[in-house]
Design a protein around this motif. Structure first.
Motif, PDB file in Angstrom:
ATOM      1  N   UNK A  69       0.828  -1.214   0.000  1.00 15.98           N
ATOM      2  CA  UNK A  69       0.000   0.000   0.000  1.00 15.98           C
ATOM      3  C   UNK A  69       0.865   1.269   0.000  1.00 15.98           C
ATOM      4  N   UNK A  70       0.323   2.331  -0.563  1.00 16.74           N
ATOM      5  CA  UNK A  70       1.089   3.573  -0.710  1.00 16.74           C
ATOM      6  C   UNK A  70       1.497   4.186   0.621  1.00 16.74           C
ATOM      7  N   UNK A  71       0.780   3.896   1.707  1.00 14.60           N
ATOM      8  CA  UNK A  71       1.162   4.472   2.998  1.00 14.60           C
ATOM      9  C   UNK A  71       2.346   3.743   3.637  1.00 14.60           C
ATOM     10  N   UNK A  72       2.791   2.645   3.000  1.00 17.02           N
ATOM     11  CA  UNK A  72       3.943   1.899   3.517  1.00 17.02           C
ATOM     12  C   UNK A  72       5.143   2.130   2.607  1.00 17.02           C
ATOM     13  N   UNK A  73       6.350   2.135   3.179  1.00 13.65           N
ATOM     14  CA  UNK A  73       7.535   2.305   2.336  1.00 13.65           C
ATOM     15  C   UNK A  73       7.749   1.078   1.451  1.00 13.65           C
ATOM     16  N   UNK A  74       8.259   1.322   0.256  1.00 15.60           N
ATOM     17  CA  UNK A  74       8.571   0.225  -0.662  1.00 15.60           C
ATOM     18  C   UNK A  74       9.680   0.661  -1.592  1.00 15.60           C
ATOM     19  N   UNK A  75      10.641  -0.213  -1.763  1.00 15.24           N
ATOM     20  CA  UNK A  75      11.732   0.026  -2.684  1.00 15.24           C
ATOM     21  C   UNK A  75      12.038  -1.307  -3.345  1.00 15.24           C
ATOM     22  N   UNK A  76      11.991  -1.344  -4.640  1.00 11.24           N
ATOM     23  CA  UNK A  76      12.215  -2.593  -5.370  1.00 11.24           C
ATOM     24  C   UNK A  76      13.588  -3.189  -5.074  1.00 11.24           C
ATOM     25  N   UNK A  77      14.518  -2.363  -4.623  1.00  9.42           N
ATOM     26  CA  UNK A  77      15.842  -2.871  -4.265  1.00  9.42           C
ATOM     27  C   UNK A  77      16.667  -3.237  -5.476  1.00  9.42           C
ATOM     28  N   UNK A  78      17.831  -3.690  -5.225  1.00  7.94           N
ATOM     29  CA  UNK A  78      18.749  -4.088  -6.277  1.00  7.94           C
ATOM     30  C   UNK A  78      19.387  -5.405  -5.853  1.00  7.94           C
ATOM     31  N   UNK A  79      19.046  -6.476  -6.533  1.00 11.27           N
ATOM     32  CA  UNK A  79      19.580  -7.807  -6.248  1.00 11.27           C
ATOM     33  C   UNK A  79      19.233  -8.317  -4.851  1.00 11.27           C
ATOM     34  N   UNK A  80      18.112  -7.887  -4.318  1.00 11.33           N
ATOM     35  CA  UNK A  80      17.718  -8.335  -2.986  1.00 11.33           C
ATOM     36  C   UNK A  80      17.247  -9.786  -2.993  1.00 11.33           C
ATOM     37  N   UNK A  81      16.662 -10.238  -4.093  1.00 11.31           N
ATOM     38  CA  UNK A  81      16.115 -11.588  -4.175  1.00 11.31           C
ATOM     39  C   UNK A  81      16.343 -12.137  -5.575  1.00 11.31           C
ATOM     40  N   UNK A  82      16.759 -13.375  -5.658  1.00 16.36           N
ATOM     41  CA  UNK A  82      16.749 -14.116  -6.916  1.00 16.36           C
ATOM     42  C   UNK A  82      15.739 -15.235  -6.743  1.00 16.36           C
ATOM     43  N   UNK A  83      14.962 -15.497  -7.761  1.00 18.36           N
ATOM     44  CA  UNK A  83      14.077 -16.651  -7.750  1.00 18.36           C
ATOM     45  C   UNK A  83      14.766 -17.715  -8.587  1.00 18.36           C
ATOM     46  N   UNK A  84      15.009 -18.868  -7.979  1.00 13.48           N
ATOM     47  CA  UNK A  84      15.719 -19.949  -8.645  1.00 13.48           C
ATOM     48  C   UNK A  84      14.735 -21.016  -9.105  1.00 13.48           C
ATOM     49  N   UNK A  85      14.845 -21.398 -10.373  1.00 14.81           N
ATOM     50  CA  UNK A  85      14.034 -22.485 -10.927  1.00 14.81           C
ATOM     51  C   UNK A  85      15.007 -23.525 -11.462  1.00 14.81           C
ATOM     52  N   UNK A  86      14.960 -24.712 -10.859  1.00 15.49           N
ATOM     53  CA  UNK A  86      15.863 -25.798 -11.252  1.00 15.49           C
ATOM     54  C   UNK A  86      15.023 -26.959 -11.749  1.00 15.49           C
ATOM     55  N   UNK A  87      15.361 -27.455 -12.909  1.00 17.81           N
ATOM     56  CA  UNK A  87      14.631 -28.577 -13.487  1.00 17.81           C
ATOM     57  C   UNK A  87      15.563 -29.713 -13.827  1.00 17.81           C
ATOM     58  N   UNK A  88      14.961 -30.834 -14.229  1.00 13.50           N
ATOM     59  CA  UNK A  88      15.743 -32.029 -14.533  1.00 13.50           C
ATOM     60  C   UNK A  88      16.223 -32.094 -15.973  1.00 13.50           C
ATOM     61  N   UNK A  89      15.576 -31.325 -16.867  1.00 16.16           N
ATOM     62  CA  UNK A  89      15.950 -31.447 -18.266  1.00 16.16           C
ATOM     63  C   UNK A  89      15.997 -30.119 -18.991  1.00 16.16           C
ATOM     64  N   UNK A  90      16.777 -30.067 -20.066  1.00 17.48           N
ATOM     65  CA  UNK A  90      16.937 -28.814 -20.810  1.00 17.48           C
ATOM     66  C   UNK A  90      15.657 -28.338 -21.495  1.00 17.48           C
ATOM     67  N   UNK A  91      14.813 -29.244 -21.954  1.00 17.52           N
ATOM     68  CA  UNK A  91      13.580 -28.821 -22.636  1.00 17.52           C
ATOM     69  C   UNK A  91      12.676 -28.039 -21.697  1.00 17.52           C
ATOM     70  N   UNK A  92      12.503 -28.540 -20.482  1.00 20.54           N
ATOM     71  CA  UNK A  92      11.656 -27.871 -19.488  1.00 20.54           C
ATOM     72  C   UNK A  92      12.205 -26.483 -19.149  1.00 20.54           C
ATOM     73  N   UNK A  93      13.489 -26.398 -18.841  1.00 22.85           N
ATOM     74  CA  UNK A  93      14.100 -25.131 -18.440  1.00 22.85           C
ATOM     75  C   UNK A  93      14.115 -24.144 -19.611  1.00 22.85           C
ATOM     76  N   UNK A  94      14.395 -24.626 -20.805  1.00 21.10           N
ATOM     77  CA  UNK A  94      14.400 -23.748 -21.978  1.00 21.10           C
ATOM     78  C   UNK A  94      13.015 -23.162 -22.231  1.00 21.10           C
ATOM     79  N   UNK A  95      11.975 -23.965 -22.053  1.00 20.00           N
ATOM     80  CA  UNK A  95      10.604 -23.470 -22.259  1.00 20.00           C
ATOM     81  C   UNK A  95      10.277 -22.359 -21.258  1.00 20.00           C
ATOM     82  N   UNK A  96      10.635 -22.538 -19.993  1.00 15.71           N
ATOM     83  CA  UNK A  96      10.404 -21.493 -18.997  1.00 15.71           C
ATOM     84  C   UNK A  96      11.213 -20.241 -19.337  1.00 15.71           C
ATOM     85  N   UNK A  97      12.469 -20.443 -19.705  1.00 14.36           N
ATOM     86  CA  UNK A  97      13.360 -19.332 -20.053  1.00 14.36           C
ATOM     87  C   UNK A  97      12.771 -18.486 -21.179  1.00 14.36           C
ATOM     88  N   UNK A  98      12.327 -19.147 -22.233  1.00 12.03           N
ATOM     89  CA  UNK A  98      11.804 -18.422 -23.394  1.00 12.03           C
ATOM     90  C   UNK A  98      10.605 -17.550 -23.020  1.00 12.03           C
TER      91      UNK A  98
END
Length: 140
Positions: A69-98
């Protein structure tokens, strides 16, 4: 007793668009409760923003998001969080990447790496940094 962790992303007005986008990439179900739905509207201009949202898919993908909400402070930050997606095969990961790469800034192209058959990093159109890779056996 097992527990799970879920990445919770904070936005300023973009949570619904981000949840819809991640749903288009990973599938599953989207749930979004607005401030109006919850009877918690403090600023009428923000009534339709997301107070609580989630994408949950059968493949195990989970992400939560809300609009700060606008009454609360918020800053998107810089490199504060990475979301990691790990899969078993290249086809699955490539599809998500694209799909994630649409409108994104590529930090590291998706390609073979010393530690993984495929590895890549990008900052999506919402400013979230994603790391995608194909799992490799640890030979430590």
């Amino acid at each position: 007793m097992p527990i799970t962790t879920t990445t919770h992303l904070n936005f300023r007005g973009d949570a619904r668009a981000a949840l819809d986008f991640y749903h288009s990439v990973f599938g599953g179900d989207v749930v979004a409760v607005t401030y109006k739905d919850a009877g918690n509207t403090q600023n009428p201009d923000e009534a339709d923003q997301v107070m609580w949202g989630q994408v949950a898919a059968d493949n195990g993908f989970r992400v939560m998001a809300y609009d700060v909400p606008s009454q609360m402070p918020w800053n998107a930050g810089e490199n504060a969080v990475f979301v990691s997606v790990r899969g078993d095969g290249p086809d699955e990961i490539t599809a998500y990447w694209e799909k994630l790469a649409v409108g994104a800034t590529i930090v590291q192209p998706l390609e073979p790496a010393q530690w993984a058959p495929l590895y890549g990093m990008l900052k999506d159109r919402f400013g979230i940094v994603w790391v995608l890779d194909v799992a490799a056996p640890y030979n430590g």
